[in-house]
Write an enzyme that holds these catalytic residues in place. Sequence first.
Site, PDB file in Angstrom:
ATOM      1  N   ASP A 113       0.768  -1.103  -0.040  1.00 30.92           N
ATOM      2  CA  ASP A 113      -0.050  -0.039  -0.105  1.00 30.92           C
ATOM      3  C   ASP A 113       0.832   1.328  -0.045  1.00 30.92           C
ATOM      4  O   ASP A 113       1.701   1.477   0.813  1.00 30.92           O
ATOM      5  CB  ASP A 113      -0.898   0.078   1.416  1.00 30.92           C
ATOM      6  N   HIS A 161     -16.686   4.906   2.398  1.00 30.93           N
ATOM      7  CA  HIS A 161     -16.828   5.762   3.532  1.00 30.93           C
ATOM      8  C   HIS A 161     -18.110   6.042   4.073  1.00 30.93           C
ATOM      9  O   HIS A 161     -18.562   6.674   5.046  1.00 30.93           O
ATOM     10  CB  HIS A 161     -16.220   7.290   3.144  1.00 30.93           C
TER      11      HIS A 161
HETATM   12  N1  GLN Z   1      -4.696  -2.404   3.352  1.00 31.31           N
HETATM   13  C1  GLN Z   1      -5.059  -1.213   3.976  1.00 31.31           C
HETATM   14  C2  GLN Z   1      -6.529  -1.652   4.274  1.00 31.31           C
HETATM   15  O1  GLN Z   1      -7.289  -2.001   4.036  1.00 31.31           O
HETATM   16  C3  GLN Z   1      -5.382   0.009   3.058  1.00 31.31           C
HETATM   17  C4  GLN Z   1      -5.576   1.196   3.851  1.00 31.31           C
HETATM   18  C5  GLN Z   1      -5.383   2.564   3.159  1.00 31.31           C
HETATM   19  O2  GLN Z   1      -5.159   2.629   2.077  1.00 31.31           O
HETATM   20  N2  GLN Z   1      -5.536   3.601   3.769  1.00 31.31           N
HETATM   21  O3  GLN Z   1      -6.929  -1.248   5.482  1.00 31.31           O
END
Ligand code: GLN
Length: 768
Positions: A607, A702
């Site tokens: 990420d 969200h």
């Molecule tokens: N792998 C993380 C999650 O799913 C990615 C979170 C993010 O991109 N902020 O929580």
Amino acid sequence: MLTQNLGYPRIGGQRQLKKACEQYWAGKIGFAALSHIAEKIKVENWQTQLDAGIDLIPCNDFSLYDQTLDTSLLLGAIPQRYQAVLSQSGDNREVDLYFAMARGYQKNGLDITAMEMTKWLDTNYHYIVPEFKADQQFRISNENIFNEYTKAIQVVGQKAKPVLIGPVSYLLLGKEKEEGFERIDLIKNLVPVYVEIIDRLGKLGAEWVQLDEPTLALDLSKKEKEAFEFAYRSIAEQVSGVKLLVATYFEALLDNTRLAVGLPVHALHVDLVRAPEQLDEVLALVPDQLMLSVGVVDGRNVWKNDYEKSLGLINRAVKKLGADRLIIAPSCSLLHSPIDLDLETELDPEIKNWMAFARQKLAEVSDLRQIAEGNNTLLEANKKAIASRRSSEKVHKQVVKDRVAAISEAGATRMSAFPVRQQIQRERFNLPSFPTTTIGSFPQTDDIRQLRAKFKKGDLTVEQYEQSIEQATIDAIRWQEEIGIDVLVHGEFERNDMVEYFGEQLEGFLFTKNGWVQSYGSRCVKPPVIYGDVSRPEDMTVRWSTFAAAQTDKPMKGMLTGPVTILQWSFVRDDQPREVTTNQIALAIHDEVLALEKAGIGIIQIDEAAIREGLPLRKSKRPYYLDWAVRAFRITASGVEDRTQIHTHMCYSEFNDIIEHIAAMDADVITIETSRSQMELLQAFAHFEYPNEIGPGVYDIHSPRVPTTDEMTSLLAKAAGLLPAQNLWVNPDCGLKTRKWPETKAALENMVAAARQAREQIETASII
Ligand code: GLN
Ligand code: ZN
């Protein structure tokens, strides 16, 4: 020589303000109780600054939620949709209005959305974005700034200095809410209100007024520059008896130097931590009379000031201007640093001796003046601390430095080009078209959070804890299999936070107990501190990834946080360039990638949620940043076999200006956030003819809202109209950590159904 401070943290040493606000919102305390706590914090803060020997002490830097929102209320820039709140009955309408603008309002049959929130320049502090209409009018709409000034003089007397966001930055940091005008043109309406405010403050006795103009250090158009000239000329002409101080920070003035030093004000503040190189030019151009405030103490980090270095800057300024035209200050408001290092009782004393939080930074400002005036004893102790940090084995690991120095081009490149890898990976995984996956985390229920908290406290044994996490993981895997997800995730139940989880397992990181910084409203974050060369003593995620992989025949994605994101969400070292620290983290993550690969994990996601927010404020500095940030990502994925599929994820999709760099990351698959823009933001990828695979988010995580299958199918059709269908993945916008299970299950079931429909449509060639 004077000293000043530009702003002080307002959450309180024990986060009293956060707690009080949340209690007030929950209806547990009244506004009188909230105000009482707020007043107490203000008085304490003023007293602290007075005790530290600061000459100009900010007031009106306090806020119950955000200072930009306060400014909008002061100036009467209240969007029409909130009028309904004001026409309600009750004593607290003003307060209701304030929090309605900050957080939205759902009460008494009204349903009004909150104002937009965005990051304050390149910090992690979020402000409420002012909204403007073409015929926007401004007028003084509340008395807070005057009341606060009156209170401040009771505590600190003449030293009280009201702080306001300057008129040009206030406009530039806001947003046009209708077509057909430019917000900068509102300066003509706005300036008279500033004149009135400053004039009133002067009549109340204010000697100085600070106007924050951080945009003076950004790329400005001709019109914006003219707005600065107009605004400050008008104020200077119409207000007398008040000394104006314009504060810039977070960047060098560069091409705006002449403009800045030419403003008809009494003093200019410059950030010499972020941009010490600007001092020479500022000194060369500074006209007689103008005082200079030198920001030499870092307001945004946690390190002890290097007095010798700061004195170098101060002495150069004194030589040119004389001591009486100089003000010593932190680089910016201390809002961005934690409050008090003395509260950290469990830190390694050696490392603690290298650190300073807001309260300590005030003492540093004061010390620096004394040293500049000849008190050398203060200098000696500081020299020792700085030297100990410079040579400590806790910081410096030669093997780590050597490894970073030895990274070659090959160490930042995959073995084969993407088309070759894609072919090999297709054969290996044999996924259907429009493969489905998720971004990593599944809902963090109260049970899971409590489990981790109890384990941390020592109330659970390792076996008890791990067994429960295993069960949660197994349940999530069974369920993903049942609904037919193609590439599974383990759910991240063992993780509290995507940076903290790795920081805790890496060397070179430390965690504070109370190092909270306001992120927005009542939300505070406690970033890890990177103090030393970073290395990875052991595998970090292999245990949970291999456990998860063993539960299923489907591919299981390994889940890592990328180096730039770890850097960006931590307090970082100031004794080496950010890119060096990033490369150290990149090597640690690289080792983890290889360990996962060796353990049989075929798909690994790294990420990089924060690459975009690390973009420098000035355009001229962006290419260099993007080069090293992208390279760091490439380091993490180098040396990986062609058959291993590397994913990355980013929580946004405004890629227009950086698309070539995103492509240069060369991830096999990138997942991004596109649902709220209805795939609009995918245009950048289409234009660029982005070659690798991509998962544009098909639903917004969200909100608890469950999207329908048809909605998602049509988004997929839209995406397939922009990019080759065979390169598309199907996934939500981001991780599902903050959601509840029922809506998550419903939404993902619909998402899988949408992918199936898209596959059928492809076969019948109705989408291509
Ligand atoms: N792998 C993380 C999650 O799913 C990615 C979170 C993010 O991109 N902020 O929580
Ligand atoms: Zn995300």
